[in-house]
Design a protein around this motif. Structure first.
Motif, PDB file in Angstrom:
ATOM      1  N   LYS A 102      36.696 138.698  20.564  1.00  0.00           N
ATOM      2  CA  LYS A 102      35.955 138.296  21.775  1.00  0.00           C
ATOM      3  C   LYS A 102      36.394 139.140  22.967  1.00  0.00           C
ATOM      4  CE  LYS A 102      34.903 133.470  20.860  1.00  0.00           C
ATOM      5  NZ  LYS A 102      35.394 132.107  21.068  1.00  0.00           N
ATOM      6  N   ARG A 103      37.731 139.318  23.055  1.00  0.00           N
ATOM      7  CA  ARG A 103      38.273 140.090  24.179  1.00  0.00           C
ATOM      8  C   ARG A 103      37.736 141.533  24.142  1.00  0.00           C
ATOM      9  NH1 ARG A 103      44.064 139.429  23.570  1.00  0.00           N
ATOM     10  NH2 ARG A 103      43.620 137.242  23.212  1.00  0.00           N
ATOM     11  N   ILE A 104      37.664 142.090  22.916  1.00  0.00           N
ATOM     12  CA  ILE A 104      37.163 143.474  22.783  1.00  0.00           C
ATOM     13  C   ILE A 104      35.698 143.536  23.235  1.00  0.00           C
ATOM     14  CG2 ILE A 104      36.533 145.259  21.091  1.00  0.00           C
ATOM     15  CD1 ILE A 104      39.107 144.364  19.533  1.00  0.00           C
ATOM     16  N   ILE A 105      34.914 142.539  22.802  1.00  0.00           N
ATOM     17  CA  ILE A 105      33.484 142.518  23.159  1.00  0.00           C
ATOM     18  C   ILE A 105      33.316 142.393  24.677  1.00  0.00           C
ATOM     19  CG2 ILE A 105      31.368 141.123  22.993  1.00  0.00           C
ATOM     20  CD1 ILE A 105      32.283 140.572  20.026  1.00  0.00           C
ATOM     21  N   TYR A 106      34.095 141.463  25.270  1.00  0.00           N
ATOM     22  CA  TYR A 106      34.002 141.272  26.728  1.00  0.00           C
ATOM     23  C   TYR A 106      34.390 142.547  27.465  1.00  0.00           C
ATOM     24  CZ  TYR A 106      33.496 136.240  25.923  1.00  0.00           C
ATOM     25  OH  TYR A 106      33.066 135.018  25.523  1.00  0.00           O
ATOM     26  N   LYS A 107      35.443 143.206  26.952  1.00  0.00           N
ATOM     27  CA  LYS A 107      35.898 144.430  27.613  1.00  0.00           C
ATOM     28  C   LYS A 107      34.822 145.502  27.530  1.00  0.00           C
ATOM     29  CE  LYS A 107      40.941 144.349  27.517  1.00  0.00           C
ATOM     30  NZ  LYS A 107      42.132 144.853  26.839  1.00  0.00           N
ATOM     31  N   ARG A 136      42.317 132.033  14.727  1.00  0.00           N
ATOM     32  CA  ARG A 136      41.877 131.838  16.119  1.00  0.00           C
ATOM     33  C   ARG A 136      42.251 133.062  16.959  1.00  0.00           C
ATOM     34  NH1 ARG A 136      43.608 126.483  15.595  1.00  0.00           N
ATOM     35  NH2 ARG A 136      45.620 126.979  16.526  1.00  0.00           N
ATOM     36  N   ARG A 137      43.480 133.554  16.712  1.00  0.00           N
ATOM     37  CA  ARG A 137      43.971 134.702  17.480  1.00  0.00           C
ATOM     38  C   ARG A 137      43.092 135.923  17.221  1.00  0.00           C
ATOM     39  NH1 ARG A 137      50.007 137.293  16.985  1.00  0.00           N
ATOM     40  NH2 ARG A 137      48.978 138.681  15.532  1.00  0.00           N
ATOM     41  N   GLN A 138      42.712 136.100  15.935  1.00  0.00           N
ATOM     42  CA  GLN A 138      41.857 137.241  15.572  1.00  0.00           C
ATOM     43  C   GLN A 138      40.502 137.161  16.265  1.00  0.00           C
ATOM     44  OE1 GLN A 138      41.598 137.422  11.330  1.00  0.00           O
ATOM     45  NE2 GLN A 138      42.902 139.228  11.209  1.00  0.00           N
ATOM     46  N   SER A 139      39.895 135.954  16.210  1.00  0.00           N
ATOM     47  CA  SER A 139      38.566 135.806  16.823  1.00  0.00           C
ATOM     48  C   SER A 139      38.666 135.996  18.336  1.00  0.00           C
ATOM     49  CB  SER A 139      37.948 134.456  16.474  1.00  0.00           C
ATOM     50  OG  SER A 139      38.620 133.438  17.145  1.00  0.00           O
ATOM     51  N   ASN A 140      39.793 135.542  18.915  1.00  0.00           N
ATOM     52  CA  ASN A 140      39.986 135.751  20.358  1.00  0.00           C
ATOM     53  C   ASN A 140      40.111 137.232  20.679  1.00  0.00           C
ATOM     54  OD1 ASN A 140      39.875 133.079  20.985  1.00  0.00           O
ATOM     55  ND2 ASN A 140      42.076 132.765  21.011  1.00  0.00           N
ATOM     56  N   THR A 141      40.781 137.957  19.761  1.00  0.00           N
ATOM     57  CA  THR A 141      40.943 139.404  19.973  1.00  0.00           C
ATOM     58  C   THR A 141      39.588 140.090  19.959  1.00  0.00           C
ATOM     59  OG1 THR A 141      43.008 139.194  18.759  1.00  0.00           O
ATOM     60  CG2 THR A 141      42.255 141.427  19.191  1.00  0.00           C
TER      61      THR A 141
END
Lengths: 176, 160
Positions: B56-61, B49-54
């Motif tokens: 996602k965060r990169i994509i959003y950024k 979950r943490r990896q996928s969140n990371t």
């Protein structure tokens, strides 16, 4: 020193998201943390839940560990989880105040059905006030120094030492 | 109270150690192996979950940075155009409202134009009448009259 280096490597691995490092961390601390929760709650099922929560929380929180005593940091997290549990329990009690008697009898039944027998120490620990009990367990299971314990509890070291001394003295008396 | 308990630190440490010996003699139960296995499985799931969140965060950024760049470029281009082409910019507009050009009904659009149009039509009719001599005596008379006036002006001119 070697042990410290190994722990430091494991922590670095955990920060990098290594499953293996987390697995090693569980092997190293699960027993002590479980003992801490069990002596505070006196309930195996609750201790299981709290232990699971602790390690899952570590996955997201390990990045906030900025060095120093890992045991101190770990048991501070454990202490926070225990206090969250107490707060939830308090809330539940308030909600179920009307059915308090039924709830308590159910708890007793559950304990009996689980064949959970308390040892003498667990029974005598129940006679101590919760703060002293927590302090004794924190000291025993974290193996942190008095200074670190005082920092975890955010109180002067003199207060910590005094409370601990009094608590342990009382426990000794109860056990004799 | 604190100082009283810790007047003799060595004695106090001994007390603490003796008391902790009781805890050592009564160890707490160990966690089940099943529990440990479950915890490790939960950690694996939490790490995923943490990896996928990371990610996602990169994509959003990245999306946010791209949006910011586009906005900055658009503003930059607008400012550049404003500064560079300030003197060349010509605003072309018609004096007559566009609605009048598009309209077929002249009377509704402008009364002056209607009057002018009527006069032009009348003059056109008179010219046609003059050319074809439909105006009878009046047409030829007018020409004769004009010729007479021309002779008169001519003779007056030479007379002084």
């Amino acid at each position: 020193m070697v042990e410290n280096d190994r722990l430091a490597q494991i922590i670095v691995g955990c920060k990098d998201g290594s499953n293996e490092s987390f697995s090693l961390l569980v092997d190293m601390y699960a027993s002590r943390c479980f003992g801490y929760f069990y002596r505070l709650t006196g309930n195996r099922a609750v201790s299981d839940d709290l232990l699971s929560e602790l390690f899952v929380r570590l996955v997201n929180k390990i990045g906030s560990f900025k060095g120093g005593s890992f045991e101190g940091w770990l048991f501070k997290t454990a202490s926070n989880i225990f206090h969250d549990y107490l707060r939830n329990k308090q809330r539940q009690k308030k909600l179920l105040e009307v059915q308090k008697k039924q709830f308590e009898s159910k708890l007793t039944e559950t304990k009996q059905s689980n064949n959970e027998t308390f040892d003498k120490l667990q029974m005598q620990l129940g006679k101590l006030d919760s703060d002293t009990r927590e302090l004794i367990m924190l000291r025993f299971y974290s193996q942190a120094s008095f200074k670190e314990i005082a920092a975890i509890r955010a109180e002067p070291i003199g207060t910590t030492l005094s409370k601990l001394h009094r608590g342990l003295k009382k426990l000794r008396e109860l056990m004799e | 109270m604190n100082s009283r308990n810790w007047e003799n630190p060595e004695q106090s440490f001994e007390d603490v150690q003796k008391a902790e010996e009781i805890l050592r003699k009564h160890p707490a139960p160990e966690p089940n192996k099943e529990l440990i296995a479950n915890i490790k499985a939960e950690i694996t799931a939490a790490l995923l979950r943490r990896q996928s969140n990371t990610y996602k965060r990169i994509i959003y950024k990245a999306a946010a940075v791209a949006a910011a760049l586009i906005i900055i470029m658009a503003i930059g281009l607008k400012v550049f155009e404003k500064n560079g082409g300030e003197n060349e910019s010509v605003i072309a507009t018609s004096i007559i409202p566009e609605a009048i050009w598009e309209s077929d009904c002249l009377a509704d659009d402008d009364t002056n134009l209607t009057i002018l149009n009527a006069e032009i039509e009348q003059i056109q009719a008179e010219i046609i009448a003059l050319q074809f001599g439909d105006n009878g005596d009046n047409g030829s008379g007018a020409i004769t009259e004009l010729e007479m006036k021309l002779i008169e002006i001519n003779s007056d001119f030479w007379k002084g």
